[in-house]
Write a protein that holds these residues in place. Structure first.
Motif, PDB file in Angstrom:
ATOM      1  N   MET A 123       0.526  -1.389   0.185  1.00 32.28           N
ATOM      2  CA  MET A 123      -0.116   0.262   0.120  1.00 32.28           C
ATOM      3  C   MET A 123       0.702   1.051   0.192  1.00 32.28           C
ATOM      4  N   TYR A 124       0.242   2.146  -0.771  1.00 32.94           N
ATOM      5  CA  TYR A 124       1.539   3.437  -0.474  1.00 32.94           C
ATOM      6  C   TYR A 124       0.285   4.540  -1.201  1.00 32.94           C
ATOM      7  N   ALA A 125       0.740   5.438  -0.159  1.00 34.64           N
ATOM      8  CA  ALA A 125      -0.361   6.875  -0.671  1.00 34.64           C
ATOM      9  C   ALA A 125       0.993   8.250  -1.414  1.00 34.64           C
ATOM     10  N   VAL A 126       0.196   8.912  -2.272  1.00 30.59           N
ATOM     11  CA  VAL A 126       0.926  10.631  -2.511  1.00 30.59           C
ATOM     12  C   VAL A 126       0.024  11.850  -1.782  1.00 30.59           C
ATOM     13  N   ILE A 127       1.043  12.554  -0.536  1.00 27.92           N
ATOM     14  CA  ILE A 127       1.040  13.271   0.055  1.00 27.92           C
ATOM     15  C   ILE A 127       1.919  14.022  -0.536  1.00 27.92           C
TER      16      ILE A 127
ATOM     17  N   ASP B 141      -3.007  14.916   6.988  1.00 26.40           N
ATOM     18  CA  ASP B 141      -4.153  15.156   6.114  1.00 26.40           C
ATOM     19  C   ASP B 141      -4.805  14.934   4.728  1.00 26.40           C
ATOM     20  N   LYS B 142      -3.626  16.339   3.875  1.00 29.66           N
ATOM     21  CA  LYS B 142      -3.874  16.077   2.715  1.00 29.66           C
ATOM     22  C   LYS B 142      -2.881  14.547   2.240  1.00 29.66           C
ATOM     23  N   VAL B 143      -4.044  13.859   1.395  1.00 28.99           N
ATOM     24  CA  VAL B 143      -2.964  12.270   0.433  1.00 28.99           C
ATOM     25  C   VAL B 143      -4.789  13.031  -0.538  1.00 28.99           C
ATOM     26  N   LEU B 144      -3.144  12.721  -1.745  1.00 29.65           N
ATOM     27  CA  LEU B 144      -4.274  12.708  -3.357  1.00 29.65           C
ATOM     28  C   LEU B 144      -4.629  12.040  -4.100  1.00 29.65           C
ATOM     29  N   LEU B 145      -3.692  10.650  -3.265  1.00 27.89           N
ATOM     30  CA  LEU B 145      -3.779   9.003  -3.934  1.00 27.89           C
ATOM     31  C   LEU B 145      -4.050   7.764  -3.048  1.00 27.89           C
ATOM     32  N   ILE B 146      -4.688   7.202  -3.350  1.00 29.12           N
ATOM     33  CA  ILE B 146      -3.874   5.741  -2.251  1.00 29.12           C
ATOM     34  C   ILE B 146      -4.498   4.453  -2.846  1.00 29.12           C
TER      35      ILE B 146
ATOM     36  N   VAL C  25      -7.975   7.940  -6.192  1.00 29.43           N
ATOM     37  CA  VAL C  25      -7.427   9.495  -6.839  1.00 29.43           C
ATOM     38  C   VAL C  25      -8.597  10.550  -6.012  1.00 29.43           C
ATOM     39  N   GLY C  26      -7.928  11.079  -5.396  1.00 28.24           N
ATOM     40  CA  GLY C  26      -8.935  12.018  -4.861  1.00 28.24           C
ATOM     41  C   GLY C  26      -9.039  13.209  -5.669  1.00 28.24           C
ATOM     42  N   ALA C  27     -10.250  14.622  -5.617  1.00 30.32           N
ATOM     43  CA  ALA C  27     -10.429  14.868  -6.664  1.00 30.32           C
ATOM     44  C   ALA C  27     -10.908  16.746  -5.971  1.00 30.32           C
TER      45      ALA C  27
END
Length: 104
Positions: A1-5, A36-41, A49-51
């Motif tokens: 699991m990875y995220a883009v912050i 809490d500023k997560v753009l993608l998980i 993907v967030g919007a």
């Protein structure tokens, strides 16, 4: 699991256990930071993907150390005008260790 912050105006791809140098954050060494500023998980087969942000997603991290980067020299010169200016800059950073990535 990875995220883009997103922190400090930059984006970082992180996974649990990673150590990342980010722009200077407030907090003592050993304290926990919630980003809490997560753009993608991405979790294997599913990608959210967030919007622009993923709702309810958080990344918990621990502050490992504070420091300053290498010196960058800035040199300006105007030819034939006898103008020379030299300046140095060291950017402050905070090294964090990613503990958990949680999505709701």
């Amino acid at each position: 699991m990875y995220a883009v912050i997103k922190t400090g105006g930059k984006q970082y791809k992180v996974a649990a256990g990673d150590k990342v140098k980010v722009e200077k954050l407030t907090g003592d060494v050993g304290s926990t930071v919630v980003i809490d500023k997560v753009l993608l998980i991405a979790d294997g087969e599913t990608t959210t993907v967030g919007a622009p942000l993923v709702a309810g997603a958080k990344v918990n991290a621990t502050v490992v150390s504070h420091g300053r980067g290498d010196k960058v020299m800035i040199f300006k010169m105007r030819r034939r005008k006898h103008y020379r200016k030299t300046q140095g800059h060291r950017q402050s950073y905070t090294e964090i260790k990613i503990d958990t990535i949680s999505a709701k």
